[in-house]
Design an enzyme around this catalytic site. Sequence first.
Site, PDB file in Angstrom:
ATOM      1  N   ARG A 159       0.846  -1.191   0.000  1.00 25.08           N
ATOM      2  CA  ARG A 159       0.000   0.000   0.000  1.00 25.08           C
ATOM      3  C   ARG A 159       0.884   1.244   0.000  1.00 25.08           C
ATOM      4  O   ARG A 159       1.679   1.454   0.911  1.00 25.08           O
ATOM      5  CB  ARG A 159      -0.943   0.025   1.205  1.00 25.08           C
ATOM      6  CG  ARG A 159      -1.792   1.300   1.225  1.00 25.08           C
ATOM      7  CD  ARG A 159      -3.052   1.203   2.056  1.00 25.08           C
ATOM      8  NE  ARG A 159      -2.823   1.184   3.482  1.00 25.08           N
ATOM      9  CZ  ARG A 159      -3.795   1.270   4.399  1.00 25.08           C
ATOM     10  NH1 ARG A 159      -5.064   1.378   4.015  1.00 25.08           N
ATOM     11  NH2 ARG A 159      -3.516   1.227   5.675  1.00 25.08           N
ATOM     12  N   ASP A 204      -4.498   2.535  14.057  1.00 26.93           N
ATOM     13  CA  ASP A 204      -3.652   3.203  13.076  1.00 26.93           C
ATOM     14  C   ASP A 204      -4.233   4.577  12.810  1.00 26.93           C
ATOM     15  O   ASP A 204      -5.120   5.042  13.538  1.00 26.93           O
ATOM     16  CB  ASP A 204      -3.488   2.366  11.809  1.00 26.93           C
ATOM     17  CG  ASP A 204      -4.773   2.235  10.989  1.00 26.93           C
ATOM     18  OD1 ASP A 204      -5.794   2.864  11.337  1.00 26.93           O
ATOM     19  OD2 ASP A 204      -4.749   1.501   9.984  1.00 26.93           O
TER      20      ASP A 204
END
Length: 531
Positions: A164, A446
């Site tokens: 990613r 996160d």
Amino acid sequence: MGVELAGLEIRGEMDARAEAVLTPEAARFLCELVDAFAAERDELLAARRRWQARIDSGALPDFRPDTKAVRDGDWKVGPLPKDLLDRRVEITGPVNAKMIINALNADVKVFMADFEDALAPSWANVVDGQNNLRDAIRRTLSFTDAASGKTYALKENPATLITRVRGLHLDEKHVLRKGKRVPGGLFDFALYFYHNWKALADIGSGPYFYVPKLEHAEEARWWNKVFVAAQAKVGVPVGTIKATMLIETLPAVFEMDEILFELKDHAAALNCGRWDYIFSYIKTLKAHADRMLPDRHSVTMAKPFLDAYSRLLIRTCHRRGALAMGGMSAFLPAKTPAEDAANKEKVRADKQREADNGHDGSWIAHPALAGVVNEVYSKAFKPGKTNQIEVTRGDDAAVTAADLLAAPEGPYTEEGLRTNIRVALQYVEAWLGGLGAVAIYGLMEDAATAEISRASIWQWIRNGARLQNGKTMTADLFRTALAEEQTVVRRELGEERWAKGRFAEAVVLLEKLCLEEEFAEFLTLGAYERL
């Protein structure tokens, strides 16, 4: 001034690790992509702001009339490679060596190596991540824990690797081209692709990417042009790159067909990035007081607006020949067997809902959850199948804009406020210290989950939320709670950890984010300047 390298100005330290990935050839490759596409990236970000201004002025998101022919058309994405046909369990995490090894060795099909929400993009973290992934692909990556002396190494036949890259809104401040920071996503993509496309082919895989935080089809078109150009430069066919796009913004859920269409030679799947999606719901509709979100932990996938999002994504993907990935389970192993069993049952129920809807797999944050999720999807798949692409949801009633925008019911509580403060404070402090994925209160947090916490506080203050205990949410109530919850966190973590940390900075940043008049698009933008 930094070091000049093949047209780049490098302001990060050019040690041996940096030189290994920023070779003159890789730097020139990056320069070519930046020269071709960076200006258009800036235009796309400006278009986002113009679109958002209309929503702030009272409009609501909707399906685009100008792209109706794409939604109604009979077309499919390109064929999927063999190692992307079975994605029943994917584990995600940052690109440090220990995480990469443990994730690739886990009982999962895919590891998503994250340069975005799970990584604080310090120069060392970004450079080390590129080196670690290069070594993992060549099966030479190992890691020795300094404290325990334990050595970690890759086993045979590890999971498939997908990387990613950073979203369009993020820059790489340590690398400049013609005096301007290069886009972080281009930096991540260019170095990973340039160094690894051939080595990936040698092991029977390919350059696979997760593309985050798309908002409109034009952004998917931009990425498609980047992919086409990169493949042409190294001489591989169009479609060698495969991308999974995260549908984690409210604008994007109305343009899923269009996003797949723009990337159809390269599209492998869409993913329900649920945490960022919840954050985006708040951010997009921040001026609409009638669509305020309740306590974070009450907003589950059972809420009608999220269930509609899941079902529409599945229907869209499977109609087009792409896989439909479910969301993240952020639970971590608990301290007691009873707590652990309870957490795993929550995960099982959540994944059962996704599998019953027709998803082809889901995310986990810890290898200990792999068995639970594997079992759910293995039972859901028909004999001999590795996904549920045959589940079309063609008999569903049409999912409308009203379905996707329906405000969820739930409580507004002072304890929810205080939990948001403690989570956001600890996450921001850890991020400033170089950690992008942090275990807090039994969950892997996160940037996406921290964004929900601070955005909810901002929204509750702005709209004067009426709390369950009768109090009205105000800036003064937030300041009082922030002062008190600092004390709680300090007591929980201990004086030594508090003294060594960057909590004073985190408090200042969190207070600014929650109280400033104009909502900050992303907490990481301001925090990055302090990293």
